[in-house]
Design a protein around this motif. Structure first.
Motif, PDB file in Angstrom:
ATOM      1  N   PRO A  68      19.696  38.223  33.306  1.00 30.74           N
ATOM      2  CA  PRO A  68      20.231  36.965  33.829  1.00 30.74           C
ATOM      3  C   PRO A  68      21.675  37.080  34.306  1.00 30.74           C
ATOM      4  CG  PRO A  68      19.033  36.588  31.790  1.00 30.74           C
ATOM      5  CD  PRO A  68      19.152  38.074  31.939  1.00 30.74           C
ATOM      6  N   ILE A  69      22.018  36.226  35.263  1.00 28.42           N
ATOM      7  CA  ILE A  69      23.366  36.228  35.823  1.00 28.42           C
ATOM      8  C   ILE A  69      24.401  35.942  34.750  1.00 28.42           C
ATOM      9  CG2 ILE A  69      24.910  35.001  37.408  1.00 28.42           C
ATOM     10  CD1 ILE A  69      22.562  34.637  39.293  1.00 28.42           C
ATOM     11  N   TYR A  70      24.082  35.053  33.796  1.00 29.75           N
ATOM     12  CA  TYR A  70      25.079  34.707  32.790  1.00 29.75           C
ATOM     13  C   TYR A  70      25.480  35.920  31.959  1.00 29.75           C
ATOM     14  CZ  TYR A  70      21.054  34.299  29.567  1.00 29.75           C
ATOM     15  OH  TYR A  70      19.920  34.549  28.807  1.00 29.75           O
ATOM     16  N   ALA A  71      24.553  36.831  31.701  1.00 33.32           N
ATOM     17  CA  ALA A  71      24.887  38.020  30.922  1.00 33.32           C
ATOM     18  C   ALA A  71      25.748  38.974  31.722  1.00 33.32           C
ATOM     19  CB  ALA A  71      23.599  38.719  30.480  1.00 33.32           C
ATOM     20  N   GLY A  73      27.736  38.176  34.282  1.00 34.94           N
ATOM     21  CA  GLY A  73      29.048  37.561  34.479  1.00 34.94           C
ATOM     22  C   GLY A  73      29.948  37.723  33.267  1.00 34.94           C
ATOM     23  N   ALA A  74      29.391  37.522  32.092  1.00 36.15           N
ATOM     24  CA  ALA A  74      30.179  37.699  30.869  1.00 36.15           C
ATOM     25  C   ALA A  74      30.613  39.149  30.705  1.00 36.15           C
ATOM     26  CB  ALA A  74      29.372  37.251  29.656  1.00 36.15           C
ATOM     27  N   ALA A  75      29.739  40.086  31.059  1.00 38.42           N
ATOM     28  CA  ALA A  75      30.093  41.504  30.969  1.00 38.42           C
ATOM     29  C   ALA A  75      31.206  41.855  31.943  1.00 38.42           C
ATOM     30  CB  ALA A  75      28.863  42.366  31.228  1.00 38.42           C
ATOM     31  N   MET A  76      31.177  41.274  33.153  1.00 44.09           N
ATOM     32  CA  MET A  76      32.241  41.541  34.122  1.00 44.09           C
ATOM     33  C   MET A  76      33.585  41.005  33.612  1.00 44.09           C
ATOM     34  SD  MET A  76      30.814  43.279  36.442  1.00 44.09           S
ATOM     35  CE  MET A  76      29.858  43.888  35.041  1.00 44.09           C
ATOM     36  N   ALA A  77      33.566  39.844  33.010  1.00 41.80           N
ATOM     37  CA  ALA A  77      34.798  39.316  32.420  1.00 41.80           C
ATOM     38  C   ALA A  77      35.307  40.225  31.308  1.00 41.80           C
ATOM     39  CB  ALA A  77      34.555  37.900  31.884  1.00 41.80           C
ATOM     40  N   ALA A  78      34.364  40.881  30.608  1.00 37.66           N
ATOM     41  CA  ALA A  78      34.736  41.760  29.497  1.00 37.66           C
ATOM     42  C   ALA A  78      35.432  43.028  29.967  1.00 37.66           C
ATOM     43  CB  ALA A  78      33.492  42.123  28.689  1.00 37.66           C
ATOM     44  N   SER A  79      35.440  43.290  31.284  1.00 35.46           N
ATOM     45  CA  SER A  79      36.172  44.463  31.774  1.00 35.46           C
ATOM     46  C   SER A  79      37.655  44.364  31.439  1.00 35.46           C
ATOM     47  CB  SER A  79      35.977  44.615  33.286  1.00 35.46           C
ATOM     48  OG  SER A  79      36.572  43.544  33.990  1.00 35.46           O
ATOM     49  N   LEU A  80      38.149  43.135  31.215  1.00 34.97           N
ATOM     50  CA  LEU A  80      39.549  42.970  30.805  1.00 34.97           C
ATOM     51  C   LEU A  80      39.799  43.601  29.438  1.00 34.97           C
ATOM     52  CD1 LEU A  80      40.183  39.281  31.929  1.00 34.97           C
ATOM     53  CD2 LEU A  80      40.991  41.364  33.027  1.00 34.97           C
ATOM     54  N   ALA A  81      38.796  43.548  28.564  1.00 36.37           N
ATOM     55  CA  ALA A  81      38.942  44.187  27.259  1.00 36.37           C
ATOM     56  C   ALA A  81      39.027  45.701  27.424  1.00 36.37           C
ATOM     57  CB  ALA A  81      37.765  43.807  26.355  1.00 36.37           C
ATOM     58  N   VAL A  82      38.234  46.240  28.348  1.00 34.71           N
ATOM     59  CA  VAL A  82      38.296  47.677  28.625  1.00 34.71           C
ATOM     60  C   VAL A  82      39.666  48.047  29.165  1.00 34.71           C
ATOM     61  CG1 VAL A  82      37.308  49.568  29.972  1.00 34.71           C
ATOM     62  CG2 VAL A  82      35.826  47.773  29.065  1.00 34.71           C
ATOM     63  N   GLY A 160      43.179  32.547  42.214  1.00 33.72           N
ATOM     64  CA  GLY A 160      42.362  33.244  41.231  1.00 33.72           C
ATOM     65  C   GLY A 160      40.993  32.602  41.078  1.00 33.72           C
ATOM     66  N   LEU A 161      40.967  31.267  41.033  1.00 32.47           N
ATOM     67  CA  LEU A 161      39.692  30.555  40.928  1.00 32.47           C
ATOM     68  C   LEU A 161      38.835  30.809  42.169  1.00 32.47           C
ATOM     69  CD1 LEU A 161      37.909  28.562  39.361  1.00 32.47           C
ATOM     70  CD2 LEU A 161      39.124  26.696  40.512  1.00 32.47           C
ATOM     71  N   GLY A 162      39.474  30.764  43.344  1.00 32.99           N
ATOM     72  CA  GLY A 162      38.744  31.038  44.578  1.00 32.99           C
ATOM     73  C   GLY A 162      38.169  32.438  44.591  1.00 32.99           C
ATOM     74  N   SER A 163      38.938  33.402  44.103  1.00 35.91           N
ATOM     75  CA  SER A 163      38.451  34.774  44.024  1.00 35.91           C
ATOM     76  C   SER A 163      37.248  34.865  43.095  1.00 35.91           C
ATOM     77  CB  SER A 163      39.565  35.704  43.530  1.00 35.91           C
ATOM     78  OG  SER A 163      39.093  37.023  43.382  1.00 35.91           O
ATOM     79  N   GLY A 164      37.321  34.200  41.950  1.00 37.86           N
ATOM     80  CA  GLY A 164      36.199  34.199  41.024  1.00 37.86           C
ATOM     81  C   GLY A 164      34.959  33.573  41.628  1.00 37.86           C
ATOM     82  N   LEU A 165      35.137  32.485  42.376  1.00 32.65           N
ATOM     83  CA  LEU A 165      33.994  31.852  43.026  1.00 32.65           C
ATOM     84  C   LEU A 165      33.388  32.786  44.075  1.00 32.65           C
ATOM     85  CD1 LEU A 165      35.373  28.216  43.458  1.00 32.65           C
ATOM     86  CD2 LEU A 165      33.647  29.007  41.827  1.00 32.65           C
ATOM     87  N   GLY A 166      34.256  33.554  44.765  1.00 33.88           N
ATOM     88  CA  GLY A 166      33.758  34.519  45.736  1.00 33.88           C
ATOM     89  C   GLY A 166      32.908  35.587  45.085  1.00 33.88           C
ATOM     90  N   PHE A 167      33.383  36.104  43.961  1.00 30.90           N
ATOM     91  CA  PHE A 167      32.576  37.089  43.229  1.00 30.90           C
ATOM     92  C   PHE A 167      31.299  36.451  42.688  1.00 30.90           C
ATOM     93  CE2 PHE A 167      36.744  39.357  42.647  1.00 30.90           C
ATOM     94  CZ  PHE A 167      36.396  40.463  43.417  1.00 30.90           C
ATOM     95  N   GLY A 224      35.914  31.272  37.361  1.00 29.87           N
ATOM     96  CA  GLY A 224      35.173  31.133  38.607  1.00 29.87           C
ATOM     97  C   GLY A 224      33.961  32.037  38.699  1.00 29.87           C
ATOM     98  N   GLU A 225      34.054  33.260  38.156  1.00 29.53           N
ATOM     99  CA  GLU A 225      32.953  34.209  38.318  1.00 29.53           C
ATOM    100  C   GLU A 225      31.911  34.130  37.204  1.00 29.53           C
ATOM    101  OE1 GLU A 225      34.125  38.294  38.224  1.00 29.53           O
ATOM    102  OE2 GLU A 225      35.091  38.144  36.266  1.00 29.53           O
ATOM    103  N   THR A 226      32.123  33.258  36.223  1.00 35.22           N
ATOM    104  CA  THR A 226      31.168  33.192  35.111  1.00 35.22           C
ATOM    105  C   THR A 226      30.408  31.873  35.044  1.00 35.22           C
ATOM    106  OG1 THR A 226      32.971  32.491  33.628  1.00 35.22           O
ATOM    107  CG2 THR A 226      32.414  34.842  33.663  1.00 35.22           C
ATOM    108  N   VAL A 227      31.114  30.752  35.068  1.00 37.30           N
ATOM    109  CA  VAL A 227      30.483  29.465  34.755  1.00 37.30           C
ATOM    110  C   VAL A 227      29.493  29.026  35.837  1.00 37.30           C
ATOM    111  CG1 VAL A 227      30.873  27.044  34.227  1.00 37.30           C
ATOM    112  CG2 VAL A 227      32.470  28.781  33.371  1.00 37.30           C
TER     113      VAL A 227
END
Length: 281
Positions: A68-71, A73-82, A160-167, A224-227
């Protein structure tokens, strides 16, 4: 899910490698953007970062075709932890206890998502969804043009929000492309939505990081890229959880995104640490 986590590792590591190379290129002499880019391209760290970005994109596409997209998207946000962990190692960035706790929170959220996620939805969505994604990609460009005129704090958040919506447009569009043959790609509006949304997202993110607060811009990017993509996946594309584990998926998604927001300063490697890493010895 393994592909999604692999993409997060690739993107997070690439951020640090490219940051080191870019600062090193700037330290070797003056020059315009093209000159700095040329010097950065001659460094193995920058090239390795580009290769990791490419690999991460492929893994992200594979993940979007499987879970699913939600999984994803959350993983992409987790790249910040990496990025935070790699920056602590390579750039000698000192993480606070709160930031280490945020890294652990992200990992816990992803673990919950992995347990609760079902298979990728098999619904095509409304007939107009492909055109809606193309319109949304154009809207991202308009948002960037309007956001660039705002005061600094509002500008960084809007870009930043616009960029997230683009992704996010990219994530949804991948699911709306049925095949890779020219006869299926060229007539499909989702193909152009993917290209336009991805290009606009990169432009807006670059502008946001250059012209405003990195922390604010990255927070907008994560939201933007998750919700919105997650909601589209659930409402229209048939993304579901394992039977009886919907609550666990919601909890895992919220925990992972909250942890990523706490690490939003790592949307770009800290400048002072980069300068110490590339300073002549």
């Amino acid at each position: 899910m393994v592909c999604a986590l692999g993409a997060a590792v690739c993107f997070g590591t690439a951020t640090v490698l490219q940051a080191i190379a870019a600062r090193s290129a700037a330290a070797t002499g003056p020059g315009g953007d093209l000159a700095l880019l040329w010097r950065a391209l001659r460094q193995w760290r920058y090239l390795a970062g580009l290769a990791l970005d490419g690999l991460g994109f492929v893994l992200q596409i594979l993940a979007l075709r499987s879970v699913p997209i939600y999984a994803v998207g959350a993983a992409m946000a987790a790249s910040l932890a990496v990025t935070a962990v790699v920056a602590a190692r390579l750039l000698k960035v000192r993480l606070s206890r709160v930031e280490w706790a945020a890294v652990a929170v992200v990992c816990a959220g992803l673990a919950l998502l992995g347990l609760a996620s079902g298979a990728e939805g098999d619904e095509a969505g409304p007939a107009g969804l492909k055109w809606a994604m193309l319109g949304a990609a154009g809207g991202v460009l308009l948002l960037g043009a309007a956001g660039g005129r705002l005061p600094e704090r509002g500008r960084a958040l809007a870009l930043g929000l616009g960029s997230g919506l683009g992704f996010g447009v990219v994530e949804v569009s991948v699911r709306l492309i049925d095949g890779l043959s020219p006869g299926e790609l060229f007539p499909n509006p989702a193909t152009y939505a993917l290209l336009l949304g991805g290009g606009a997202a990169f432009l807006l993110l670059t502008s946001a990081l250059q012209r405003g607060s990195v922390t604010t811009a990255t927070a907008g990017l994560v939201l933007g890229e998750t919700v919105a993509p997650a909601l589209i996946g659930v409402v229209w594309l048939g993304d579901r959880t394992r039977p009886g584990l919907g609550w666990l998926a919601i909890l895992g998604f919220a925990v992972a995104v909250a942890g990523a927001l706490a690490l939003s300063r790592f949307g770009e490697a800290p400048v002072e640490a980069e300068e110490r890493a590339v300073a002549p010895r």
